[in-house]
Design a protein around this motif. Sequence first.
Motif, PDB file in Angstrom:
ATOM      1  N   PRO A  65      42.799  24.437  55.458  1.00 40.96           N
ATOM      2  CA  PRO A  65      42.793  24.323  56.925  1.00 40.96           C
ATOM      3  C   PRO A  65      41.470  23.834  57.510  1.00 40.96           C
ATOM      4  O   PRO A  65      41.466  22.960  58.380  1.00 40.96           O
ATOM      5  CB  PRO A  65      43.124  25.742  57.393  1.00 40.96           C
ATOM      6  N   LYS A  66      40.341  24.372  57.060  1.00 40.15           N
ATOM      7  CA  LYS A  66      39.055  23.967  57.644  1.00 40.15           C
ATOM      8  C   LYS A  66      38.763  22.491  57.407  1.00 40.15           C
ATOM      9  O   LYS A  66      38.175  21.827  58.253  1.00 40.15           O
ATOM     10  CB  LYS A  66      37.923  24.852  57.128  1.00 40.15           C
ATOM     11  N   ALA A  67      39.202  21.959  56.278  1.00 39.39           N
ATOM     12  CA  ALA A  67      39.003  20.537  55.998  1.00 39.39           C
ATOM     13  C   ALA A  67      39.942  19.687  56.855  1.00 39.39           C
ATOM     14  O   ALA A  67      39.517  18.684  57.437  1.00 39.39           O
ATOM     15  CB  ALA A  67      39.227  20.255  54.518  1.00 39.39           C
ATOM     16  N   GLU A 122      41.874  29.641  52.721  1.00 42.60           N
ATOM     17  CA  GLU A 122      42.747  29.877  53.875  1.00 42.60           C
ATOM     18  C   GLU A 122      41.991  29.922  55.193  1.00 42.60           C
ATOM     19  O   GLU A 122      42.596  30.070  56.243  1.00 42.60           O
ATOM     20  CB  GLU A 122      43.513  31.192  53.685  1.00 42.60           C
ATOM     21  N   TRP A 123      40.678  29.805  55.159  1.00 32.59           N
ATOM     22  CA  TRP A 123      39.885  29.911  56.373  1.00 32.59           C
ATOM     23  C   TRP A 123      40.070  28.689  57.268  1.00 32.59           C
ATOM     24  O   TRP A 123      40.233  27.558  56.808  1.00 32.59           O
ATOM     25  CB  TRP A 123      38.407  30.048  56.054  1.00 32.59           C
ATOM     26  N   ASP A 124      39.987  28.945  58.570  1.00 28.73           N
ATOM     27  CA  ASP A 124      40.033  27.885  59.573  1.00 28.73           C
ATOM     28  C   ASP A 124      38.625  27.415  59.897  1.00 28.73           C
ATOM     29  O   ASP A 124      37.628  28.031  59.505  1.00 28.73           O
ATOM     30  CB  ASP A 124      40.684  28.415  60.865  1.00 28.73           C
ATOM     31  N   LEU A 125      38.568  26.353  60.656  1.00 36.66           N
ATOM     32  CA  LEU A 125      37.309  25.856  61.195  1.00 36.66           C
ATOM     33  C   LEU A 125      36.903  26.759  62.352  1.00 36.66           C
ATOM     34  O   LEU A 125      37.739  27.140  63.171  1.00 36.66           O
ATOM     35  CB  LEU A 125      37.520  24.422  61.679  1.00 36.66           C
ATOM     36  N   LEU A 158      35.405  29.724  59.831  1.00 37.37           N
ATOM     37  CA  LEU A 158      35.627  31.009  60.484  1.00 37.37           C
ATOM     38  C   LEU A 158      35.904  31.997  59.348  1.00 37.37           C
ATOM     39  O   LEU A 158      37.013  32.063  58.817  1.00 37.37           O
ATOM     40  CB  LEU A 158      36.805  30.916  61.446  1.00 37.37           C
ATOM     41  N   ILE A 159      34.885  32.721  58.944  1.00 36.95           N
ATOM     42  CA  ILE A 159      34.943  33.557  57.745  1.00 36.95           C
ATOM     43  C   ILE A 159      35.808  34.791  57.973  1.00 36.95           C
ATOM     44  O   ILE A 159      35.648  35.511  58.958  1.00 36.95           O
ATOM     45  CB  ILE A 159      33.520  33.964  57.309  1.00 36.95           C
TER      46      ILE A 159
END
Length: 173
Positions: free
Chosen positions: A53-55, A21-24, A12-13
């Motif tokens: 977070p995305k990982a 710091e980006w989420d999935l 989620l750019i």
Amino acid sequence: MTLFLVRHGRSLIDPERPASEWDLDPAGFDAVWELRGSGRLPARAAWFCSPEPKAQQTAQLLTDGDVGIVDELREHERAAGLLDDFPDRVRAAFAEPAEPAAPGWEPLDATRERLLPAVRRILDVHGDDDVVMVGHGTAWTLLVAALTGREPDLVRWASLGMPDVIEVPAALR
């Protein structure tokens, strides 16, 4: 024993925040669930993940088991903001790994110096077990090159999906 390097699902750019710091992106959950059911990942394995977070969110969707968070598995560090020439900058980073390819970017040599020892420790501890690591495309491309003694596969890097899996059999390491 095989090492399974999973690239996280779609991000989620947020151009105002660093990619670390980006989420999935919830719109990409289906692709992660599809990977979970695909049979491409081992039924039994030791799981580890980048702290990003995305990982972590990708790992949570892929397994019901425990996942160790390992700080050194984080992606090649990059400052906030989107670059129009991002693929070219990453290629430049691989061409000159001792130099930052853009302002605020970590040299790839520094990425490798933190990533490789951590991965080797995990592999040493888990001996004959399959190991799954959930992380990032540039870091995994760098890691595969370091483990196999081959040049970084930038064609593979450019074609990695979100999510995707790179398998590194013990015989190649």
